[in-house]
Design a protein around this motif. Structure first.
Motif, PDB file in Angstrom:
ATOM      1  N   GLY A 203       0.892  -1.260   0.015  1.00 46.37           N
ATOM      2  CA  GLY A 203      -0.013  -0.001  -0.077  1.00 46.37           C
ATOM      3  C   GLY A 203       0.800   1.210   0.039  1.00 46.37           C
ATOM      4  O   GLY A 203       2.047   1.142  -0.221  1.00 46.37           O
ATOM      5  N   SER A 204       0.387   2.273   0.530  1.00 45.70           N
ATOM      6  CA  SER A 204       1.244   3.632   0.541  1.00 45.70           C
ATOM      7  C   SER A 204       0.631   4.438   1.519  1.00 45.70           C
ATOM      8  O   SER A 204      -0.606   4.539   2.109  1.00 45.70           O
ATOM      9  N   LEU A 205       1.548   5.343   1.937  1.00 41.43           N
ATOM     10  CA  LEU A 205       1.044   6.481   3.100  1.00 41.43           C
ATOM     11  C   LEU A 205       0.903   7.591   2.053  1.00 41.43           C
ATOM     12  O   LEU A 205       1.897   8.317   1.469  1.00 41.43           O
ATOM     13  N   ASP A 206      -0.291   8.018   2.074  1.00 44.53           N
ATOM     14  CA  ASP A 206      -0.649   9.211   0.894  1.00 44.53           C
ATOM     15  C   ASP A 206       0.017  10.606   1.886  1.00 44.53           C
ATOM     16  O   ASP A 206       0.091  10.786   3.018  1.00 44.53           O
ATOM     17  N   ALA A 207      -0.356  11.583   0.976  1.00 42.48           N
ATOM     18  CA  ALA A 207       0.090  12.782   1.385  1.00 42.48           C
ATOM     19  C   ALA A 207      -0.752  13.448   2.572  1.00 42.48           C
ATOM     20  O   ALA A 207      -0.454  14.528   3.231  1.00 42.48           O
ATOM     21  N   ASP A 208      -1.947  12.874   2.497  1.00 41.03           N
ATOM     22  CA  ASP A 208      -2.958  13.261   3.358  1.00 41.03           C
ATOM     23  C   ASP A 208      -2.662  12.666   4.940  1.00 41.03           C
ATOM     24  O   ASP A 208      -3.776  13.038   5.762  1.00 41.03           O
ATOM     25  N   GLY A 209      -1.953  11.699   4.706  1.00 42.49           N
ATOM     26  CA  GLY A 209      -1.674  11.007   6.218  1.00 42.49           C
ATOM     27  C   GLY A 209      -2.411   9.804   6.306  1.00 42.49           C
ATOM     28  O   GLY A 209      -2.563   9.119   7.366  1.00 42.49           O
ATOM     29  N   THR A 210      -3.163   9.325   5.285  1.00 44.57           N
ATOM     30  CA  THR A 210      -3.786   7.940   5.289  1.00 44.57           C
ATOM     31  C   THR A 210      -3.037   6.881   4.635  1.00 44.57           C
ATOM     32  O   THR A 210      -2.509   7.138   3.706  1.00 44.57           O
ATOM     33  N   LEU A 211      -3.001   5.931   5.384  1.00 46.95           N
ATOM     34  CA  LEU A 211      -2.413   4.624   5.121  1.00 46.95           C
ATOM     35  C   LEU A 211      -3.406   3.821   4.370  1.00 46.95           C
ATOM     36  O   LEU A 211      -4.243   3.133   4.847  1.00 46.95           O
ATOM     37  N   ARG A 212      -3.267   3.479   3.090  1.00 48.13           N
ATOM     38  CA  ARG A 212      -4.052   2.676   2.235  1.00 48.13           C
ATOM     39  C   ARG A 212      -3.462   1.386   1.801  1.00 48.13           C
ATOM     40  O   ARG A 212      -2.181   1.354   1.192  1.00 48.13           O
ATOM     41  N   PHE A 213      -4.149   0.321   1.857  1.00 48.16           N
ATOM     42  CA  PHE A 213      -3.973  -1.128   1.292  1.00 48.16           C
ATOM     43  C   PHE A 213      -4.899  -1.695   0.643  1.00 48.16           C
ATOM     44  O   PHE A 213      -5.952  -1.359   0.969  1.00 48.16           O
ATOM     45  N   PRO A 214      -4.639  -2.619  -0.328  1.00 48.54           N
ATOM     46  CA  PRO A 214      -5.770  -3.291  -0.840  1.00 48.54           C
ATOM     47  C   PRO A 214      -6.224  -4.363   0.091  1.00 48.54           C
ATOM     48  O   PRO A 214      -5.623  -4.583   1.201  1.00 48.54           O
ATOM     49  N   ALA A 215      -7.275  -4.902   0.040  1.00 49.11           N
ATOM     50  CA  ALA A 215      -7.845  -6.049   0.796  1.00 49.11           C
ATOM     51  C   ALA A 215      -6.809  -7.149   1.182  1.00 49.11           C
ATOM     52  O   ALA A 215      -6.275  -7.317   0.172  1.00 49.11           O
ATOM     53  N   PRO A 216      -6.626  -7.765   2.326  1.00 55.25           N
ATOM     54  CA  PRO A 216      -7.648  -7.599   3.328  1.00 55.25           C
ATOM     55  C   PRO A 216      -7.347  -6.662   4.374  1.00 55.25           C
ATOM     56  O   PRO A 216      -7.943  -6.462   5.397  1.00 55.25           O
ATOM     57  N   LEU A 217      -6.043  -5.659   4.242  1.00 56.13           N
ATOM     58  CA  LEU A 217      -6.002  -4.774   5.261  1.00 56.13           C
ATOM     59  C   LEU A 217      -6.609  -3.395   4.983  1.00 56.13           C
ATOM     60  O   LEU A 217      -7.179  -2.937   6.179  1.00 56.13           O
ATOM     61  N   GLU A 218      -6.834  -2.940   3.848  1.00 54.52           N
ATOM     62  CA  GLU A 218      -7.416  -1.750   3.573  1.00 54.52           C
ATOM     63  C   GLU A 218      -6.951  -0.433   4.301  1.00 54.52           C
ATOM     64  O   GLU A 218      -5.715  -0.348   4.233  1.00 54.52           O
ATOM     65  N   THR A 219      -7.791   0.426   4.860  1.00 52.70           N
ATOM     66  CA  THR A 219      -7.341   1.746   5.066  1.00 52.70           C
ATOM     67  C   THR A 219      -7.107   1.832   6.647  1.00 52.70           C
ATOM     68  O   THR A 219      -7.885   1.269   7.588  1.00 52.70           O
ATOM     69  N   PHE A 220      -6.259   2.799   7.056  1.00 54.65           N
ATOM     70  CA  PHE A 220      -5.771   2.930   8.362  1.00 54.65           C
ATOM     71  C   PHE A 220      -5.415   4.422   8.439  1.00 54.65           C
ATOM     72  O   PHE A 220      -4.941   5.250   7.522  1.00 54.65           O
ATOM     73  N   THR A 221      -5.887   5.221   9.770  1.00 56.67           N
ATOM     74  CA  THR A 221      -5.549   6.552   9.896  1.00 56.67           C
ATOM     75  C   THR A 221      -5.033   6.352  11.269  1.00 56.67           C
ATOM     76  O   THR A 221      -5.117   5.534  11.907  1.00 56.67           O
ATOM     77  N   ASP A 222      -4.711   7.593  11.900  1.00 58.28           N
ATOM     78  CA  ASP A 222      -4.438   7.846  13.333  1.00 58.28           C
ATOM     79  C   ASP A 222      -5.284   7.989  14.312  1.00 58.28           C
ATOM     80  O   ASP A 222      -5.003   8.120  15.635  1.00 58.28           O
ATOM     81  N   SER A 223      -6.673   7.922  13.912  1.00 59.57           N
ATOM     82  CA  SER A 223      -7.839   8.145  14.818  1.00 59.57           C
ATOM     83  C   SER A 223      -8.469   6.933  15.018  1.00 59.57           C
ATOM     84  O   SER A 223      -9.150   6.433  14.151  1.00 59.57           O
ATOM     85  N   PRO A 224      -8.616   6.638  16.220  1.00 58.99           N
ATOM     86  CA  PRO A 224      -9.557   5.190  16.705  1.00 58.99           C
ATOM     87  C   PRO A 224     -10.960   5.709  16.624  1.00 58.99           C
ATOM     88  O   PRO A 224     -11.026   6.604  16.925  1.00 58.99           O
ATOM     89  N   SER A 225     -11.987   4.709  16.387  1.00 56.60           N
ATOM     90  CA  SER A 225     -13.139   4.994  16.355  1.00 56.60           C
ATOM     91  C   SER A 225     -13.596   4.950  18.000  1.00 56.60           C
ATOM     92  O   SER A 225     -13.279   3.804  18.429  1.00 56.60           O
ATOM     93  N   GLU A 226     -14.157   5.934  18.374  1.00 59.24           N
ATOM     94  CA  GLU A 226     -14.553   5.956  19.852  1.00 59.24           C
ATOM     95  C   GLU A 226     -16.040   6.648  19.891  1.00 59.24           C
ATOM     96  O   GLU A 226     -16.389   7.647  18.962  1.00 59.24           O
ATOM     97  N   CYS A 227     -16.730   6.206  20.893  1.00 62.62           N
ATOM     98  CA  CYS A 227     -17.971   6.782  21.435  1.00 62.62           C
ATOM     99  C   CYS A 227     -18.966   6.600  20.056  1.00 62.62           C
ATOM    100  O   CYS A 227     -19.974   7.468  20.325  1.00 62.62           O
ATOM    101  N   GLU A 228     -18.905   5.448  19.605  1.00 65.69           N
ATOM    102  CA  GLU A 228     -19.941   5.385  18.524  1.00 65.69           C
ATOM    103  C   GLU A 228     -21.107   4.494  19.104  1.00 65.69           C
ATOM    104  O   GLU A 228     -21.033   3.584  19.951  1.00 65.69           O
ATOM    105  N   ALA A 229     -22.165   4.725  18.786  1.00 67.85           N
ATOM    106  CA  ALA A 229     -23.582   4.074  19.276  1.00 67.85           C
ATOM    107  C   ALA A 229     -23.467   2.672  18.467  1.00 67.85           C
ATOM    108  O   ALA A 229     -22.938   2.652  17.422  1.00 67.85           O
TER     109      ALA A 229
END
Length: 229
Positions: A203-229
Motif C-alpha cells: 500500500g502507501s502512505l498518502d500525502a493526506d496522512g492516510t495509510l491505504r492497502f488493498p484488501a484484506p488490510l484496507e485503510t488506516f488513519t491515526d484516529s481510533p473509532s470512539e464513542c460510536e453508538a
C-alpha cells in the motif's frame, strides 16, 4: 437625594463586565490544581473563546483534555486525540514556545503517537522522507464497526517488524482479540506488509496522512473509532 438614588439604581442595573480571557484562564488553573478537571476545561475553553489569540488558554485546554482522556472520560468531554491536537496546534501557532513545554508535559502523552504531534515535530506526510518515521511513531487504526469500535490496528516497529491487532466478532456478538506478528519494508511512499500464511500486501502512505492497502488490510488513519453508538 432623588438624584443620588436614581444614579445608584442606574449603576446597579448596568450589565457587569464579562471576565476576560486571562481571568477565565486563572480560574481554570485553580480548578485544575484542585483536580476539578471538567470545570477547569470549561474555563479554559471559555478563555479561548473570549480571547481567541490567547495561546495559554488553548494550551491549557489541550492539557486538560489529555488528563480527562487518561482518566477514560473521552466520551463525556469529547477528549478525542484530534481535538487535543487541534488545541495544541493552535497554541503553538500563536506562541512557538508552547511546543517546548509540550515536549515535557505528561498530560499530552496521549497524543505522542498521532500525525498531528509528529507534524509539530516537523515530520509531515507530504514529505516522502518522513514516511518511515511516521510509520513507526504513529499508531494506525482501521475504521470502526458500530458499537465494537476499531477492529484493526497496525503498529510498525524497529527492525522491519509490524504487528496487526484484530478484533473479530463471532455470531454471538462476542469480540475476540488477536495479534499477528509480521514484517514490512518501505520504498518511497510504498509500504509492503508480509504476514504469516499470507501473500505480501503493498500500500502507501498518502500525502493526506492516510495509510491505504488493498484488501484484506484496507485503510488506516491515526484516529481510533470512539464513542460510536
Amino acid at each position: 437625594m432623588i438624584l443620588a438614588l436614581s444614579l445608584a439604581l442606574a449603576l446597579s442595573a448596568a450589565p457587569s463586565t464579562p471576565p476576560s480571557g486571562k481571568e477565565l484562564n486563572t480560574q481554570g488553573f485553580r480548578l485544575y490544581q484542585s483536580g476539578r478537571y471538567p470545570e477547569a476545561l470549561e474555563k479554559f475553553q471559555a478563555a479561548a473563546r473570549a480571547t481567541p489569540d490567547y495561546a495559554l488558554a488553548h494550551y491549557n485546554a489541550a492539557a486538560t483534555l489529555g488528563v480527562l482522556r487518561k482518566q477514560g472520560k473521552v466520551c463525556d468531554h469529547d477528549a478525542y486525540r484530534g481535538t487535543i491536537v487541534e488545541e495544541l496546534t493552535t497554541a503553538v501557532r500563536l506562541d512557538a514556545r508552547r511546543l517546548q513545554r509540550a515536549k515535557a508535559d505528561r498530560d499530552l502523552d496521549v497524543i505522542r503517537d498521532t500525525l498531528g504531534w509528529q507534524k509539530l515535530l516537523g515530520h509531515t506526510p507530504e514529505q516522502e522522507t518522513s514516511v518511515p518515521t511516521l510509520l513507526r511513531n504513529v499508531s494506525w487504526y482501521g475504521p470502526g464497526v458500530g458499537v465494537y469500535g476499531t477492529t484493526r490496528a497496525l503498529k510498525f516497529q524497529d527492525g522491519g517488524r509490524v504487528e496487526l491487532w484484530r478484533k473479530d466478532v463471532d455470531d454471538s456478538g462476542t469480540p475476540k482479540e488477536s495479534r499477528i506478528q509480521g514484517t514490512y519494508t518501505v520504498k518511497g511512499r510504498a509500504v509492503t506488509v508480509k504476514l504469516p500464511k499470507a501473500a505480501p500486501v503493498t500500500g502507501s502512505l498518502d500525502a493526506d496522512g492516510t495509510l491505504r492497502f488493498p484488501a484484506p488490510l484496507e485503510t488506516f488513519t491515526d484516529s481510533p473509532s470512539e464513542c460510536e453508538a
